[in-house]
Design a protein around this motif. Sequence first.
Motif, PDB file in Angstrom:
ATOM      1  N   TYR B  33       0.829  -1.197   0.000  1.00  0.00           N
ATOM      2  CA  TYR B  33       0.000   0.000   0.000  1.00  0.00           C
ATOM      3  C   TYR B  33       0.865   1.249   0.000  1.00  0.00           C
ATOM      4  CZ  TYR B  33      -2.832  -3.629   2.291  1.00  0.00           C
ATOM      5  OH  TYR B  33      -3.462  -4.801   2.620  1.00  0.00           O
ATOM      6  N   TYR B  35       0.205   5.350   1.225  1.00  0.00           N
ATOM      7  CA  TYR B  35      -0.632   6.362   1.848  1.00  0.00           C
ATOM      8  C   TYR B  35       0.156   7.661   1.827  1.00  0.00           C
ATOM      9  CZ  TYR B  35      -3.436   2.580   3.954  1.00  0.00           C
ATOM     10  OH  TYR B  35      -4.243   1.497   4.172  1.00  0.00           O
ATOM     11  N   GLN B  37       0.363  11.716   3.822  1.00  0.00           N
ATOM     12  CA  GLN B  37      -0.080  12.583   4.913  1.00  0.00           C
ATOM     13  C   GLN B  37       0.448  13.985   4.641  1.00  0.00           C
ATOM     14  OE1 GLN B  37       1.598  11.792   8.835  1.00  0.00           O
ATOM     15  NE2 GLN B  37      -0.292  12.427   9.825  1.00  0.00           N
ATOM     16  N   GLN B  41      -2.363  17.021   8.493  1.00  0.00           N
ATOM     17  CA  GLN B  41      -3.654  16.449   8.109  1.00  0.00           C
ATOM     18  C   GLN B  41      -3.655  14.932   8.342  1.00  0.00           C
ATOM     19  OE1 GLN B  41      -5.140  17.780   4.319  1.00  0.00           O
ATOM     20  NE2 GLN B  41      -4.184  19.801   4.524  1.00  0.00           N
ATOM     21  N   LYS B  42      -4.776  14.314   8.009  1.00  0.00           N
ATOM     22  CA  LYS B  42      -4.910  12.890   8.269  1.00  0.00           C
ATOM     23  C   LYS B  42      -4.148  12.069   7.231  1.00  0.00           C
ATOM     24  CE  LYS B  42      -9.520  12.632   7.519  1.00  0.00           C
ATOM     25  NZ  LYS B  42     -10.832  11.943   7.401  1.00  0.00           N
ATOM     26  N   VAL B  43      -3.943  10.824   7.556  1.00  0.00           N
ATOM     27  CA  VAL B  43      -3.316   9.883   6.638  1.00  0.00           C
ATOM     28  C   VAL B  43      -4.366   9.439   5.624  1.00  0.00           C
ATOM     29  CG1 VAL B  43      -2.173   7.650   6.461  1.00  0.00           C
ATOM     30  CG2 VAL B  43      -1.735   9.122   8.443  1.00  0.00           C
ATOM     31  N   PHE B  45      -5.370   7.156   2.112  1.00  0.00           N
ATOM     32  CA  PHE B  45      -5.061   6.013   1.265  1.00  0.00           C
ATOM     33  C   PHE B  45      -4.849   6.465  -0.180  1.00  0.00           C
ATOM     34  CE2 PHE B  45      -5.284   1.755  -0.321  1.00  0.00           C
ATOM     35  CZ  PHE B  45      -6.062   1.800  -1.467  1.00  0.00           C
ATOM     36  N   PHE B  91       3.806   7.246   2.938  1.00  0.00           N
ATOM     37  CA  PHE B  91       4.056   6.039   3.704  1.00  0.00           C
ATOM     38  C   PHE B  91       3.750   4.810   2.857  1.00  0.00           C
ATOM     39  CE2 PHE B  91       4.929   7.882   7.713  1.00  0.00           C
ATOM     40  CZ  PHE B  91       4.091   8.963   7.891  1.00  0.00           C
ATOM     41  N   GLN B 102      -1.671  -3.757   8.855  1.00  0.00           N
ATOM     42  CA  GLN B 102      -0.704  -3.217   7.913  1.00  0.00           C
ATOM     43  C   GLN B 102       0.461  -2.615   8.708  1.00  0.00           C
ATOM     44  OE1 GLN B 102      -2.689  -0.631   5.068  1.00  0.00           O
ATOM     45  NE2 GLN B 102      -4.346  -2.100   4.779  1.00  0.00           N
ATOM     46  N   PHE B 103       1.648  -2.929   8.276  1.00  0.00           N
ATOM     47  CA  PHE B 103       2.852  -2.390   8.894  1.00  0.00           C
ATOM     48  C   PHE B 103       3.377  -1.266   8.019  1.00  0.00           C
ATOM     49  CE2 PHE B 103       3.558  -5.249  12.397  1.00  0.00           C
ATOM     50  CZ  PHE B 103       2.788  -6.345  12.052  1.00  0.00           C
ATOM     51  N   PHE B 104       3.624  -0.142   8.653  1.00  0.00           N
ATOM     52  CA  PHE B 104       4.013   1.052   7.925  1.00  0.00           C
ATOM     53  C   PHE B 104       5.516   1.295   7.995  1.00  0.00           C
ATOM     54  CE2 PHE B 104       0.115   3.383   6.763  1.00  0.00           C
ATOM     55  CZ  PHE B 104      -0.826   2.544   7.337  1.00  0.00           C
ATOM     56  N   GLY B 105       6.043   1.835   6.910  1.00  0.00           N
ATOM     57  CA  GLY B 105       7.419   2.292   6.910  1.00  0.00           C
ATOM     58  C   GLY B 105       7.540   3.660   7.551  1.00  0.00           C
ATOM     59  N   PRO B 106       8.766   4.165   7.670  1.00  0.00           N
ATOM     60  CA  PRO B 106       9.000   5.447   8.340  1.00  0.00           C
ATOM     61  C   PRO B 106       8.596   6.656   7.508  1.00  0.00           C
ATOM     62  CG  PRO B 106      11.052   4.576   7.518  1.00  0.00           C
ATOM     63  CD  PRO B 106      10.020   3.521   7.264  1.00  0.00           C
TER      64      PRO B 106
END
Lengths: 116, 113
Positions: B33, B35, B37, B41-43, B45, B91, B102-106
């Motif tokens: 995925y 995403y 930001q 503001q919000k994250v 998709f 992200f 879901q695991f997110f990157g930095p």
Amino acid sequence: AQSVAQPEDQVNVAEGNPLTVKCTYSVSGNPYLFWYVQYPNRGLQFLLKYITGDNLVKGSYGFEAEFNKSQTSFHLKKPSALVSDSALYFCGVRDMNNNAGNMLTFGGGTRLMVKP
Amino acid sequence: EPEVTQTPSHQVTQMGQEVILRCVPISNHLYFYWYRQILGQKVEFLVSFYNNEISEKSEIFDDQFSVERPDGSNFTLKIRSTKLEDSAMYFCASSGGRSNEQFFGPGTRLTVL
């Protein structure tokens, strides 16, 4: 369509006190709910999730959340806050319907400030 | 503990230039995925990718965006002609299954000048 609302931009709590970060959701099917935390200049870290089963789910760092279907809520809680819990918290939802996609919809985020 | 990695951490580009943001998902994950930001503001998709094809995309993901899994480990997001409003933190995330977390990157901070 799916949506999430986090009604509080910021929550302030004293260290050692219980904390609650509120979240309500809307999905057409069954919800898959989760909480993530974001520390400054970092990515989102997974805290916990609800799919089915017990309404009270426990996650990382002593956090828990309670799924309430009638109120369409999934509030994040912790019995005793730490200063290190200060961060930005995101609630999210995904529709578990098989025809729905994988996209996670996030709320606007709530900044938690824990003061010593 | 396995993690999602992203490069570069910060990309500065001129408006109209193409950028490629790179991600290495967790090795045994199947769903990928992107995403974004925007500051404060919000994250949001952008797109999901499974079985070598886009499985879902948002209205943000227009013709200027594309994704690719060029080999067995990398997952890239290309923005063909960047606009000022593309400035954001991007992200990458991966998951082992549809119902898995879901695991997110930095993240990669993209600044368009």
